[in-house]
Enzyme design. Structure first.
Site, PDB file in Angstrom:
ATOM      1  N   SER A  46       0.821  -1.203   0.000  1.00  0.00           N
ATOM      2  CA  SER A  46       0.000   0.000   0.000  1.00  0.00           C
ATOM      3  C   SER A  46       0.856   1.254   0.000  1.00  0.00           C
ATOM      4  O   SER A  46       1.889   1.311   0.667  1.00  0.00           O
ATOM      5  CB  SER A  46      -0.926   0.017   1.223  1.00  0.00           C
ATOM      6  OG  SER A  46      -1.685   1.216   1.238  1.00  0.00           O
ATOM      7  N   GLU A  97      -9.814   2.299   4.185  1.00  0.00           N
ATOM      8  CA  GLU A  97      -9.513   3.435   3.292  1.00  0.00           C
ATOM      9  C   GLU A  97     -10.796   3.958   2.644  1.00  0.00           C
ATOM     10  O   GLU A  97     -11.022   5.179   2.586  1.00  0.00           O
ATOM     11  CB  GLU A  97      -8.525   2.965   2.223  1.00  0.00           C
ATOM     12  CG  GLU A  97      -8.143   3.990   1.182  1.00  0.00           C
ATOM     13  CD  GLU A  97      -7.262   3.365   0.108  1.00  0.00           C
ATOM     14  OE1 GLU A  97      -7.587   3.529  -1.087  1.00  0.00           O
ATOM     15  OE2 GLU A  97      -6.268   2.699   0.473  1.00  0.00           O
ATOM     16  N   HIS A 126      -7.386  -3.135   5.146  1.00  0.00           N
ATOM     17  CA  HIS A 126      -6.793  -1.794   5.000  1.00  0.00           C
ATOM     18  C   HIS A 126      -7.552  -1.008   3.938  1.00  0.00           C
ATOM     19  O   HIS A 126      -7.923   0.155   4.152  1.00  0.00           O
ATOM     20  CB  HIS A 126      -5.314  -1.923   4.611  1.00  0.00           C
ATOM     21  CG  HIS A 126      -4.707  -0.671   4.045  1.00  0.00           C
ATOM     22  ND1 HIS A 126      -4.950  -0.252   2.747  1.00  0.00           N
ATOM     23  CD2 HIS A 126      -3.875   0.251   4.573  1.00  0.00           C
ATOM     24  CE1 HIS A 126      -4.314   0.885   2.516  1.00  0.00           C
ATOM     25  NE2 HIS A 126      -3.644   1.200   3.610  1.00  0.00           N
ATOM     26  N   ASN A 127      -7.795  -1.624   2.782  1.00  0.00           N
ATOM     27  CA  ASN A 127      -8.480  -0.924   1.701  1.00  0.00           C
ATOM     28  C   ASN A 127      -9.925  -0.604   2.058  1.00  0.00           C
ATOM     29  O   ASN A 127     -10.454   0.446   1.678  1.00  0.00           O
ATOM     30  CB  ASN A 127      -8.422  -1.744   0.416  1.00  0.00           C
ATOM     31  CG  ASN A 127      -7.068  -1.672  -0.252  1.00  0.00           C
ATOM     32  OD1 ASN A 127      -6.066  -1.395   0.394  1.00  0.00           O
ATOM     33  ND2 ASN A 127      -7.024  -1.936  -1.542  1.00  0.00           N
ATOM     34  N   LYS A 167      -4.422  -6.562   3.933  1.00  0.00           N
ATOM     35  CA  LYS A 167      -4.445  -5.493   2.926  1.00  0.00           C
ATOM     36  C   LYS A 167      -5.876  -5.190   2.479  1.00  0.00           C
ATOM     37  O   LYS A 167      -6.239  -4.031   2.251  1.00  0.00           O
ATOM     38  CB  LYS A 167      -3.594  -5.904   1.721  1.00  0.00           C
ATOM     39  CG  LYS A 167      -3.639  -4.933   0.526  1.00  0.00           C
ATOM     40  CD  LYS A 167      -3.216  -3.514   0.914  1.00  0.00           C
ATOM     41  CE  LYS A 167      -2.837  -2.653  -0.281  1.00  0.00           C
ATOM     42  NZ  LYS A 167      -3.776  -2.600  -1.376  1.00  0.00           N
TER      43      LYS A 167
END
Length: 484
Positions: A130, A192, A188-189, A185
């Protein structure tokens, strides 16, 4: 004797090129390969010229150029192309060699590929990367998982090229086996998506309710970036709001209000539904992008459907302060939900995730990097087994202190017809989570009435199930109990 490269990389799009340049700048020799070989030649004669980077025109040539155990990182589009590349590589590799997928792969695919590659005697890493183009070049957040036996060999490379926090700690560490790296991940996205939607809702309130100009909003975001909200996304929002088009008009005002997405937010929401975790804020953020894409339909609806006019007669400065509090409290809820999803997935998959360590990996290089993440690390240091971040003393104090303003912001938005799906979802989750008695007792009675699905009683031990013949016609037969 020919010097062998430390690592190979397949896929010379911008992320791939930048990762290669990053690796070379840290002292590693890299061989690159791309299916369209002209890109290899163009890269070597362009950005890579004069650097310790070599090119290969075939997979066989790439493999022969690498030191053992060979380490090959794939930076290509997720999906079947990754499977095809693995099949292309396998005949040329030896036991102990390592294949690394650095794309935005769905974690179940990484679970499957890890098992498959290991069955061939090789090792497999699925890693989240990222930070976008700049992060890839100067230091991303890297989240590796897969075959743990591969970690000692890739650790020197990954931790060298990763972003570093103030004390020099790299934003990269081992996450867990199988698809754990790509799962983290993905979350995380999803977070986001939530962060970006929350900021956009604050922006719309400033623009449509408070009547602020882009320059005025720029100043607000500059100020917000000095406190609790200090983060990369707040920083770039202030930059965007100050950027002018060729004629001096704020460029943001000329960008069409239709948002794109690549699927990781959707995957996060689907996984939450599969595991039964109320990931309401991130779900609303995904749906907000879907609604934005219906531009023509919204334009038509705006001419037909009525709503209230906007009117604000209060103290703008005071309202901006409570808007800041509402944004921060909603951000806390988003991370609390994301971490609850990680805990549920870890239990389901048998992963031993280091939750505080994940927060540290996100503190630099990645899109959601912020000062706030240090507080999450401190929360798990205080109580590694904490059920929900809202229960931590720091986050409990922050959300409690923001409550009055948070409610005022949601009320003002609803009264004035301004959609705030993420901020309101965060508040609803907070109120639902702190509610000792929800109306699900009525819901369960309804289920038993029409489907004999049974219910538990408050005056009996948990685990005992009962059925009532509500109409006198249903008999005593009941359905089995189950949860989807």
């Amino acid at each position: 004797m020919e010097t062998l490269s430390d690592i190979g990389l397949i896929g010379l799009a911008v992320m791939g090129e930048n990762l290669v340049l990053n690796m070379e700048s840290k002292g590693f020799m890299v061989t690159v390969y791309n299916r369209t070989t002209k890109r290899v030649d163009d890269f070597l004669s362009g950005r890579a010229k004069g650097k310790n980077i070599s090119g290969a025109h075939t997979v066989e040539e790439l493999v022969k150029s690498l030191s053992r155990p060979r380490k090959i990182m794939i930076m290509i589009k997720a999906g079947s192309a990754v499977d095809d590349m693995i099949e292309t590589l396998l005949p040329h590799l030896d036991p102990g060699d390592i294949i690394i997928d650095g794309g935005n792969t769905h974690y179940p695919d990484t679970n499957r590929r890890t098992a498959y590659v290991e069955s061939k005697g090789l090792l497999y890493i699925g890693t989240g990367v990222s930070g976008g183009e700049e992060g890839a070049l100067h230091g991303p957040s890297i989240m590796p998982g897969g075959s743990k036996a591969a970690w000692p060999f890739i650790k020197p490379v990954f931790q060298a090229i990763a972003a570093k926090v103030a004390d020099g700690t790299p934003c990269c560490d081992w996450v867990g086996e199988n698809g754990a790296g790509h799962f983290v991940k993905m979350v995380h996205n999803g977070i986001e998506y939530g962060d970006m939607q929350l900021i956009c809702e604050a922006y719309q309130i400033m623009r449509d309710l408070l009547g602020m100009t882009a320059d005025e909003m720029h100043e607000v975001f500059v100020e917000w970036n000095k406190g609790d909200l200090d983060s990369y996304l707040i920083e770039i929002t202030s930059d965007i709001l100050s950027y002018k088009d060729e004629d001096g008009t704020p460029l943001v005002d000329r960008i069409l209000d239709t948002a794109g997405q690549k699927g990781t937010g959707k995957w996060t929401g689907i996984t939450a539904l599969d595991l039964g975790i109320p990931l309401t804020l991130i779900g609303e953020a995904v749906f907000a992008r879907c609604l934005s894409s219906m531009k023509d339909e919204r334009v038509s609806a705006a001419r037909i459907l009525n709503g209230p006019g906007t009117s604000f007669n209060g103290d703008r400065k005071a309202f901006l302060n409570v808007l800041k509090e509402a944004l921060f409290a909603s951000k806390i809820v988003s991370y609390a939900q994301g971490y609850a999803l990680m805990k549920a997935a870890a239990k389901e998959s048998g992963w031993d995730l280091n939750y505080g360590g994940i927060a540290l990996m996100w503190r630099g290089g990645c899109i959601i990097r912020s000062a706030f993440l240090g507080k999450i690390k401190e929360a798990f240091d205080r109580d590694p087994g904490i059920f929900n971040l809202l229960l931590d003393p720091y986050f409990r104090e922050k959300t409690s202190g923001a409550q009055a303003g948070w409610r005022r912001v949601v009320a003002a938005a609803v009264t004035n017809g301004i959609p705030v799906p993420a901020i309101s979802a965060a508040l609803c989750y907070y109120d639902g989570y702190r509610c000792e008695k929800l109306p699900a007792n009525l819901l369960q009675a309804q289920r038993d009435y029409f489907g004999a699905h049974t219910y538990e009683r408050t005056d009996r031990p948990r685990g005992e199930f009962f059925h009532t013949n509500w109409t006198g016609r249903g008999g005593t037969t009941s359905s089995s109990t189950y949860n989807v």
